[in-house]
Design a protein around this motif. Structure first.
Motif, PDB file in Angstrom:
ATOM      1  N   UNK A 211       0.239  -4.913 -58.833  1.00 17.07           N
ATOM      2  CA  UNK A 211       0.488  -6.416 -58.995  1.00 17.07           C
ATOM      3  C   UNK A 211       0.379  -6.665 -57.194  1.00 17.07           C
ATOM      4  N   UNK A 212       1.398  -6.674 -56.425  1.00 13.00           N
ATOM      5  CA  UNK A 212       1.356  -6.854 -55.102  1.00 13.00           C
ATOM      6  C   UNK A 212       0.468  -6.532 -54.272  1.00 13.00           C
ATOM      7  N   UNK A 213      -0.294  -5.006 -54.808  1.00 15.71           N
ATOM      8  CA  UNK A 213      -1.153  -4.360 -53.414  1.00 15.71           C
ATOM      9  C   UNK A 213      -2.761  -5.536 -54.158  1.00 15.71           C
ATOM     10  N   UNK A 214      -2.527  -6.166 -55.094  1.00 17.21           N
ATOM     11  CA  UNK A 214      -3.649  -6.457 -55.595  1.00 17.21           C
ATOM     12  C   UNK A 214      -3.972  -8.104 -55.164  1.00 17.21           C
ATOM     13  N   UNK A 215      -2.849  -8.630 -55.112  1.00 15.62           N
ATOM     14  CA  UNK A 215      -2.580  -9.771 -54.531  1.00 15.62           C
ATOM     15  C   UNK A 215      -2.870 -10.232 -52.131  1.00 15.62           C
ATOM     16  N   UNK A 216      -2.548  -8.395 -52.036  1.00 11.90           N
ATOM     17  CA  UNK A 216      -2.678  -8.001 -50.679  1.00 11.90           C
ATOM     18  C   UNK A 216      -3.999  -7.850 -50.896  1.00 11.90           C
TER      19      UNK A 216
ATOM     20  N   UNK B 230       0.760   3.589 -48.708  1.00 11.64           N
ATOM     21  CA  UNK B 230       1.081   1.900 -49.805  1.00 11.64           C
ATOM     22  C   UNK B 230       2.232   2.418 -51.066  1.00 11.64           C
ATOM     23  N   UNK B 231       2.124   3.588 -51.340  1.00 11.76           N
ATOM     24  CA  UNK B 231       3.122   3.392 -51.843  1.00 11.76           C
ATOM     25  C   UNK B 231       4.330   3.715 -51.654  1.00 11.76           C
ATOM     26  N   UNK B 232       4.827   3.508 -50.282  1.00  7.18           N
ATOM     27  CA  UNK B 232       6.267   3.269 -49.884  1.00  7.18           C
ATOM     28  C   UNK B 232       5.993   2.028 -49.748  1.00  7.18           C
ATOM     29  N   UNK B 233       5.463   1.188 -49.693  1.00  2.48           N
ATOM     30  CA  UNK B 233       4.961   0.076 -49.631  1.00  2.48           C
ATOM     31  C   UNK B 233       5.488  -1.188 -50.944  1.00  2.48           C
ATOM     32  N   UNK B 234       5.363  -0.406 -51.799  1.00  2.57           N
ATOM     33  CA  UNK B 234       4.817  -1.181 -53.352  1.00  2.57           C
ATOM     34  C   UNK B 234       3.176  -1.541 -52.898  1.00  2.57           C
ATOM     35  N   UNK B 235       2.065  -1.288 -52.815  1.00  2.00           N
ATOM     36  CA  UNK B 235       0.306  -1.380 -53.240  1.00  2.00           C
ATOM     37  C   UNK B 235       0.185  -1.145 -54.069  1.00  2.00           C
ATOM     38  N   UNK B 236       0.461  -0.094 -54.023  1.00  2.00           N
ATOM     39  CA  UNK B 236      -0.260   1.360 -54.833  1.00  2.00           C
ATOM     40  C   UNK B 236       0.444   2.388 -55.618  1.00  2.00           C
ATOM     41  N   UNK B 237      -0.033   2.470 -56.633  1.00  2.00           N
ATOM     42  CA  UNK B 237       1.034   3.721 -57.149  1.00  2.00           C
ATOM     43  C   UNK B 237      -0.332   4.608 -57.574  1.00  2.00           C
ATOM     44  N   UNK B 238       0.739   5.957 -58.205  1.00  2.00           N
ATOM     45  CA  UNK B 238      -0.050   7.252 -58.957  1.00  2.00           C
ATOM     46  C   UNK B 238      -0.237   6.801 -60.188  1.00  2.00           C
ATOM     47  N   UNK B 239      -1.207   6.717 -60.554  1.00  2.00           N
ATOM     48  CA  UNK B 239      -1.595   6.893 -62.486  1.00  2.00           C
ATOM     49  C   UNK B 239      -1.709   8.527 -63.234  1.00  2.00           C
TER      50      UNK B 239
ATOM     51  N   UNK C 163     -10.975  -1.675 -56.224  1.00  2.00           N
ATOM     52  CA  UNK C 163     -11.344  -2.902 -56.507  1.00  2.00           C
ATOM     53  C   UNK C 163     -10.645  -2.047 -58.654  1.00  2.00           C
ATOM     54  N   UNK C 164     -10.708  -0.839 -58.552  1.00  2.00           N
ATOM     55  CA  UNK C 164     -10.395  -0.203 -59.612  1.00  2.00           C
ATOM     56  C   UNK C 164      -9.857   1.259 -59.736  1.00  2.00           C
ATOM     57  N   UNK C 165      -9.082   0.978 -60.741  1.00  2.00           N
ATOM     58  CA  UNK C 165      -8.437   2.752 -59.925  1.00  2.00           C
ATOM     59  C   UNK C 165      -9.107   4.072 -59.742  1.00  2.00           C
ATOM     60  N   UNK C 166      -9.142   4.966 -59.255  1.00  2.00           N
ATOM     61  CA  UNK C 166     -10.100   5.713 -57.790  1.00  2.00           C
ATOM     62  C   UNK C 166      -9.222   7.452 -57.806  1.00  2.00           C
ATOM     63  N   UNK C 167      -9.632   8.084 -58.374  1.00  2.00           N
ATOM     64  CA  UNK C 167      -9.063   9.786 -57.342  1.00  2.00           C
ATOM     65  C   UNK C 167      -9.247   9.596 -56.158  1.00  2.00           C
TER      66      UNK C 167
ATOM     67  N   UNK D 147      -4.854  15.720 -62.202  1.00  2.00           N
ATOM     68  CA  UNK D 147      -5.474  14.900 -60.977  1.00  2.00           C
ATOM     69  C   UNK D 147      -4.804  13.155 -61.343  1.00  2.00           C
ATOM     70  N   UNK D 148      -4.375  12.451 -60.172  1.00  2.00           N
ATOM     71  CA  UNK D 148      -4.209  10.891 -60.435  1.00  2.00           C
ATOM     72  C   UNK D 148      -5.022  10.093 -59.884  1.00  2.00           C
ATOM     73  N   UNK D 149      -4.408   8.667 -60.745  1.00  2.00           N
ATOM     74  CA  UNK D 149      -5.507   7.752 -60.177  1.00  2.00           C
ATOM     75  C   UNK D 149      -4.948   7.196 -59.995  1.00  2.00           C
ATOM     76  N   UNK D 150      -5.219   6.631 -57.910  1.00  2.00           N
ATOM     77  CA  UNK D 150      -4.596   5.572 -57.031  1.00  2.00           C
ATOM     78  C   UNK D 150      -4.824   4.155 -57.882  1.00  2.00           C
ATOM     79  N   UNK D 151      -4.122   2.810 -57.730  1.00  2.00           N
ATOM     80  CA  UNK D 151      -4.367   1.997 -58.681  1.00  2.00           C
ATOM     81  C   UNK D 151      -3.475   0.739 -57.885  1.00  2.00           C
ATOM     82  N   UNK D 152      -3.298  -0.034 -57.399  1.00  2.00           N
ATOM     83  CA  UNK D 152      -2.747  -1.533 -56.636  1.00  2.00           C
ATOM     84  C   UNK D 152      -1.832  -1.394 -57.874  1.00  2.00           C
TER      85      UNK D 152
END
Length: 138
Positions: A97-102, A73-82, A47-51, A90-95
């Protein structure tokens, strides 16, 4: 539902049976949108970016498994590392826009005929209160 001896099941057996139905419903909803249950679990929790560590804790998953799921999920473009704002290692994992829609589609599917929908609203509310009390016994 009865035990092999014909006795009504105990609370633990009923909770396991309810969990199995909820898990099956979740897996079916995940499959309907092209995700595995583990991938859907990650999307559900984001629901929000998480470690990675926090995502793994919420998914009840070991770090290598979380990495595997996130990589798919990154390969499918649903999440990204920030980049993490407070820890440059460290990186945060975030949805995306396509991931949020899914994620919205997942929640919509979960709302259709959920396993406890046969209970009247008042009983579901009472069950929620009792489970909340049992699980938050601090």
């Amino acid at each position: 539902m009865t035990t092999p001896e014909g006795e009504p099941p105990g609370l633990t057996a009923l909770l396991y049976a309810a969990t199995a139905r909820l898990d099956a419903h979740f897996a079916a909803c995940a499959g309907a949108i092209g995700l595995t249950a583990s991938q859907a679990n990650a999307v559900h929790e984001l629901a929000e970016p998480l470690g990675m560590r926090e995502l793994g804790r919420r998914m009840c998953c070991e770090p290598p498994n979380v990495t595997f799921v996130v990589d798919r999920l990154v390969e499918r473009g649903l999440v990204e590392r920030r980049p993490h704002p407070n820890d440059r290692r460290a990186k945060l994992i975030a949805l995306t826009s396509e991931g949020a829609e899914l994620r919205a589609r997942l929640f919509a599917g979960l709302a259709v005929d959920p396993p406890l929908s046969g209970l009247p609203d008042a009983d579901r509310r009472a069950l929620r209160v009792l489970l909340d009390r049992a699980l938050n016994d601090d």
